[in-house]
Design an enzyme around this catalytic site. Structure first.
Site: not given
Ligand code: GLC
Length: 745
Positions: A290
């Site tokens: 993430d």
């Molecule tokens: C965010 C979220 C994740 C998302 C990613 C890209 O922090 O936790 O669910 O897909 O970043 O935006």
């Protein structure tokens, strides 16, 4: 594509040779794919390999804390970036793709990812709302439309479905998932992945899906986002992992690791990526972190610095570093110092290249860059209608005393009051991608379109969603007094759920409850419409108001969908997938809880209950009313003894005893009365959504095998145990018919 064209010829020859010995088509495809991947890998420098393992965000939109780092565009040109996120539109993605193909040495195509969570341009109900439809076909269709629009606009990959089980509505991300039940959540995960990926990832109207956030992100302590997760392996495997396993079994192309730690080891370095996801489930896809979750191994206190973070994440098995600039900064030196084997790098790069081949990006890097398709597909009438249909089906009728609903379209005077009535923005919910309030239909508009020309629609905002400004109360009371019926539209802003938006008090925010009480004093019939992204604690409202509609955040067509239900063009069929507590203090509260040695009992003092709140939830899992009524009778089991190898046949009669045609979600639960470990008081094992005309009776049949009764026993073996069981078939987890049976060897 420079070197890669030569490479294509080489791949063809190698592939022809290697296919001679292969046995079947599937194997041929796999062999060919691996040969292609290996051939590209063999031409890459270490810097180019490490570049593929990095993903950076476009400048237009950040979905996490800003991390200082290289300019993404420079990295693209140098062949040192494998993927970007938050890059939208054919023009922009084509521009970036051209840089990669024409300016970098090898011309390896870029991979574009985006959070297409509940629609791309045509926004569908938030996922928690869609789940309340219990309509797997419609949920798959919703994801299909999202994929058609996103792929038409240059996207290759969505960071969805979010499959985290959530039992704590304080957690803002409960909005993004399928609620508290593992069985339903697993089926919905599969439906969404099928919708996004279709049958062929290389098709120009499908996108790679991403099961996230692996794992147990929804179990954050206190419902506080990113917070600590600590649980038994049994709870992890029985409650939180099955939707991820269902995703792997459904062929999801990628997984995303969670921010949280699990039992002391952060998810982005947790061995469960290898020993469960890779080894037990045989997942062959790509794993992305993430947003900077690799870098966050340091504040977690699990890595002392970026070097250790990279080593631990690589050992865990994270292939791509999302917006962390860890891999790109330290992997080369770690390799040169022998602290990371090149084989680990190659494994990660293979997973990334394989996905790009599967998407068809090597065959045609501009496959998803078609301006005409983009213009035709985004927000077209068919997609709007699909969003409206999904919206209708997501609505849950919580109360309908005095049968106030459905309203007549020729009602003389209707007062529409509340901060969310004339609001086309918050109905889009969080993670709204490119959804725009300019394209959305709010409830006031939906009502005005639906009623007759004789109907007077009066409107007052009454108050804001938050804040303590009561100046709008007076005019609101005035129009309520002039009306035959009041439609009161309250709830949360879109920014009160989603990432980093947990709430410590899940009642109606601001002075909305005060407004409701003022309107209540007028004595007029009130339809309370909730627009929210989580279960709310609304005890006063539930006790005093006769009519409550849970309308969630239904997206671009919200106003039409709610009006369809309000005036009876659609008979509500939604059922809650997350428990509504009476108070925030009751949280966590969920249907499949344990019994304890002193189960809650009002008449007894020494039992597991609160002294200041009645026992049980406000509205239970699986609950939802209809404009008609259903009668459950004749629950019959084929036997009161089930042998391990047999199948139990279960049937009952369902009658639509009311005046409206409708759809009922008939739910099948089981109760295992005792086991080598304690068992939940009940567990959902099956359901059927049945269409029934007014007056019609049908027989509903289910099959149950011992496999569905398995659980992790006291030796952590996944098995069913002989003993006493009950089958419950009903309209919710609180209202059902029950019969008993014994499971024997
Ligand atoms: C965010 C979220 C994740 C998302 C990613 C890209 O922090 O936790 O669910 O897909 O970043 O935006």
């Amino acid at each position: 594509m420079k070197l890669l064209n030569l490479l294509k010829a080489a791949i063809l020859i190698v592939t022809m040779l290697s296919c001679i010995r292969s046995k079947n088509d599937r194997e041929i495809v796999d062999i060919v794919l691996e040969r292609k991947v290996d051939s590209v890998l063999s031409m890459m420098t270490l810097e180019e390999k490490i570049g593929q393992m990095s993903q950076l965000s476009g400048l237009g939109e950040f979905t996490g804390p800003l991390i200082a780092g290289d300019s993404a565009i420079e990295a693209v040109k140098q062949g040192k970036l494998g993927s970007m996120l938050n890059i939208n539109g054919v023009a922009y993605t084509r521009q970036i793709q051209e840089m990669a193909l024409l300016e970098s040495r090898l011309g390896i195509p870029m991979l574009f990812g985006y959070d297409v969570i509940h629609g791309y341009k045509t926004i569908f109900p938030v996922p928690l709302a869609e789940a309340c439809s219990w309509d797997l076909e419609s949920i798959e269709k919703s994801a299909r439309v999202a994929a058609i629009e996103a792929s038409a606009a240059g996207q290759h990959w969505t960071f969805a479905p979010m499959v985290d089980i959530a039992r704590d509505p304080r957690w803002g991300r409960i909005m993004e998932g399928a609620g508290e039940d593992t069985y339903l959540g697993s089926l919905i995960a599969r439906a969404r992945i099928r919708g996004f990926q279709g049958d062929d990832l290389s098709s120009s109207n499908t996108i790679a899906a991403c099961a996230k956030h692996y794992a147990a992100y929804g179990a954050a302590e206190g419902g506080r986002d990113y917070n600590t997760v600590d649980m038994s392996e049994r709870t992890l495997r029985e409650i939180y992992l099955p939707p991820f396993k269902a995703s792997a079994n459904a062929g999801v192309a990628t997984f995303m690791t969670a921010f949280n730690e699990i039992n002391g080891i952060p998810a982005s370095a947790n061995p469960m990526m290898r020993f469960i996801l890779r080894d037990e489930w045989n997942f062959k896809g790509m794993i992305v972190s993430d947003w900077n979750s690799i870098g966050e191994l340091i504040p977690h206190g699990f890595a002392a610095n970026k070097n250790e973070a990279a080593i631990l994440a690589m050992r865990g098995g994270v292939d791509m570093d999302m917006q962390g600039n860890v891999y790109s900064k330290v992997l080369l030196n770690l390799l040169k110092n022998g602290e990371i084997p090149e084989s680990q790098i190659d494994e990660a790069v293979r997973n990334i290249l394989r996905l790009k081949f599967q998407l068809g990006l090597f065959d045609d890097p501009y496959r998803y860059c078609n301006e005409q398709r983009e213009a035709e597909m985004l927000l077209n009438a068919i997609h709007r209608e699909a969003a409206r249909d999904m919206g209708r089906k997501s609505i849950v009728l919580l109360k309908n005393g005095n049968r106030l609903l459905p309203l007549s379209k020729s009602v003389r005077t209707l007062a529409v009051i509340g901060p969310l009535a004339d609001d086309a923005d918050n109905i889009l919910g969080g993670w709204r991608a490119l959804g725009s309030s300019e394209d959305a239909v709010n409830l006031l508009s939906g009502i005005r379109e639906a009623v007759s020309s004789h109907t007077r629609v009066l409107y007052e905002k009454g108050c804001d969603i938050e804040g303590d400004d009561r100046s709008g109360f007076k005019n609101s009371i005035a129009i309520a007094r002039r009306a035959d019926v009041v439609v009161l539209v309250v709830g949360e802003s879109a920014a009160m759920t989603g990432e980093a938006h947990s709430r410590s008090d899940i009642g109606l925010p601001g002075v909305q409850l005060e407004l409701i009480k003022e309107i209540y004093k007028t004595g007029k019939p009130i339809v309370l419409i909730l627009m929210n992204g989580r279960p709310l604690a609304i005890p006063w409202e539930a006790e005093h108001l006769t009519t409550i509609l849970e309308a969630w955040q239904l997206g671009t067509e919200a106003g039409h969908a709610i009006a369809d239900v309000l005036f009876g063009d659609y008979n509500p069929s939604g059922k809650l997938v997350a428990t509504f507590p009476r108070t925030t203090g009751q949280v966590p509260i969920y249907y499949n809880h344990k019994n304890t040695g002193r189960p809650a009992e009002n008449s007894l003092r020494f039992t597991s209950k609160y002294i200041d709140t009645p026992i049980g939830p406000l509205f239970p899992f699986g609950y939802g009313l209809s404009y008609t009524t259903y009668f459950y009778t004749g629950l019959t089991l084929s036997s009161d003894v089930l042998h391990m190898s047999d199948t139990l046949k279960i049937s009952m009669q369902l009658t639509n005893t009311g005046k409206f045609d409708g759809e009922e979600v008939v739910q099948l639960y089981i109760k295992d009365h005792f086991g080598s470990v304690t068992r939940p008081v009940m567990e959902l094992k099956d359901f059927k959504k049945i269409k029934l005309a007014a007056g019609e009776t049908v027989t509903v049949n289910f099959l149950l095998t011992s496999g569905q009764l398995a659980f992790y026993n006291n030796h952590m073996q996944y098995k069913a145990e002989p003993g006493d069981f009950s089958v419950m078939v009903g309209t919710s987890s609180a209202e059902y018919l029950e019969e008993d049976f014994k499971l024997v060897w």
